[in-house]
Design an enzyme around this catalytic site. Structure first.
Site, PDB file in Angstrom:
ATOM      1  N   ASP A  21      60.716  39.851  36.256  1.00  0.00           N
ATOM      2  CA  ASP A  21      62.143  40.099  36.354  1.00  0.00           C
ATOM      3  C   ASP A  21      62.469  40.138  37.846  1.00  0.00           C
ATOM      4  O   ASP A  21      61.583  40.367  38.673  1.00  0.00           O
ATOM      5  CB  ASP A  21      62.482  41.430  35.673  1.00  0.00           C
ATOM      6  CG  ASP A  21      63.942  41.794  35.796  1.00  0.00           C
ATOM      7  OD1 ASP A  21      64.791  40.898  35.696  1.00  0.00           O
ATOM      8  OD2 ASP A  21      64.235  42.990  36.003  1.00  0.00           O
ATOM      9  N   ASP A  23      65.746  41.712  39.656  1.00  0.00           N
ATOM     10  CA  ASP A  23      66.363  42.948  40.130  1.00  0.00           C
ATOM     11  C   ASP A  23      65.604  44.174  39.625  1.00  0.00           C
ATOM     12  O   ASP A  23      65.403  44.348  38.423  1.00  0.00           O
ATOM     13  CB  ASP A  23      67.816  43.008  39.659  1.00  0.00           C
ATOM     14  CG  ASP A  23      68.587  41.768  40.088  1.00  0.00           C
ATOM     15  OD1 ASP A  23      68.872  41.643  41.280  1.00  0.00           O
ATOM     16  OD2 ASP A  23      68.865  40.909  39.229  1.00  0.00           O
TER      17      ASP A  23
END
Length: 225
Positions: A21, A23
């Site tokens: 991922d 953020d």
């Protein structure tokens, strides 16, 4: 069994691909997210504190669909928040260990899977000084965002591996569910990662190594194990 933070614990996980991922895992974009969504909310007479608590790990299109009741207004509302987030991307910084870990990996072994649109993901990675991923799966590439597994399945496929041979790094509940649904091993990241179902949670990416099909967390700072 719980390990105390800062206590080295040998933990090896066989895997061929690593799916990140963006953020909260690779970059810290919290300031820009709060700034952009707060302004967007105020422009629509919505409570900023309520809006900013519901956006993490979710595609902007999905958040807009929840908050804008008139379907005809949603395209303009979505364009507005995407523009505001890109404008705020310059405040993004790399999270500890991200640069060293990514630079240690072969280019054909890792991918980024994010709920952000492509232009935003690239802007944040660039602002943080991180390398452009060899495979980038964004909100533009899937019809259903996290917790749907499509993003992680697509990333694994583009790398040439089955999801079962990959590890997903996530800090959101929706993202962790997406990784699990895809069939990958999920490692939680940061204090937000403790709210996920991941059985292993690391503080950040410092101390992680990957060699010859084995991810080692021996030197990682484990928050849950």
């Amino acid at each position: 069994m719980n390990a105390q933070p800062h206590q080295p614990t040998v933990l090896d996980i066989p895997c061929e691909g690593l799916l990140f991922d963006n953020d909260g895992v690779l970059v810290d974009s919290d300031h820009g997210v709060d700034q952009a969504w707060s302004r967007w909310a105020r422009d629509r007479d919505l409570p900023p504190e309520q809006v900013t608590t519901m956006v993490h790990g979710r595609r902007s299109a999905d958040t807009v669909a929840l908050l804008v009741t008139d379907p005809e207004e949603r395209p303009a509302a979505l364009a507005a928040i995407d523009r505001l987030e890109v404008e705020a991307a310059s405040t993004t910084t790399a999270l500890p260990g991200a640069l060293d870990f990514l630079e240690s990996l072969p280019r054909d072994r890792w991918a980024v899977v994010t709920s952000g649109v492509a232009v935003l993901a690239r802007a944040r990675l660039a602002a943080a000084g991180l390398p452009a991923p060899p495979v980038l799966i964004t909100a533009d590439d899937v019809s259903h965002g996290k917790p749907a597994p499509a993003g992680y399945r697509t990333a694994a496929e583009k790398l040439g591996f089955t999801p079962a041979r990959t590890v997903v790094f996530e800090d959101s509940t929706a993202g962790a569910k997406a990784g699990t649904a895809a069939g990958a091993t999920v490692i939680g990241v940061g204090h937000r990662g403790l709210a996920t179902d991941a059985s292993v949670v690391v503080r950040d990416l410092r101390g992680l190594t990957w060699h010859d099909g084995v991810l080692s967390l021996a030197a990682a700072d484990l928050l849950r194990f």
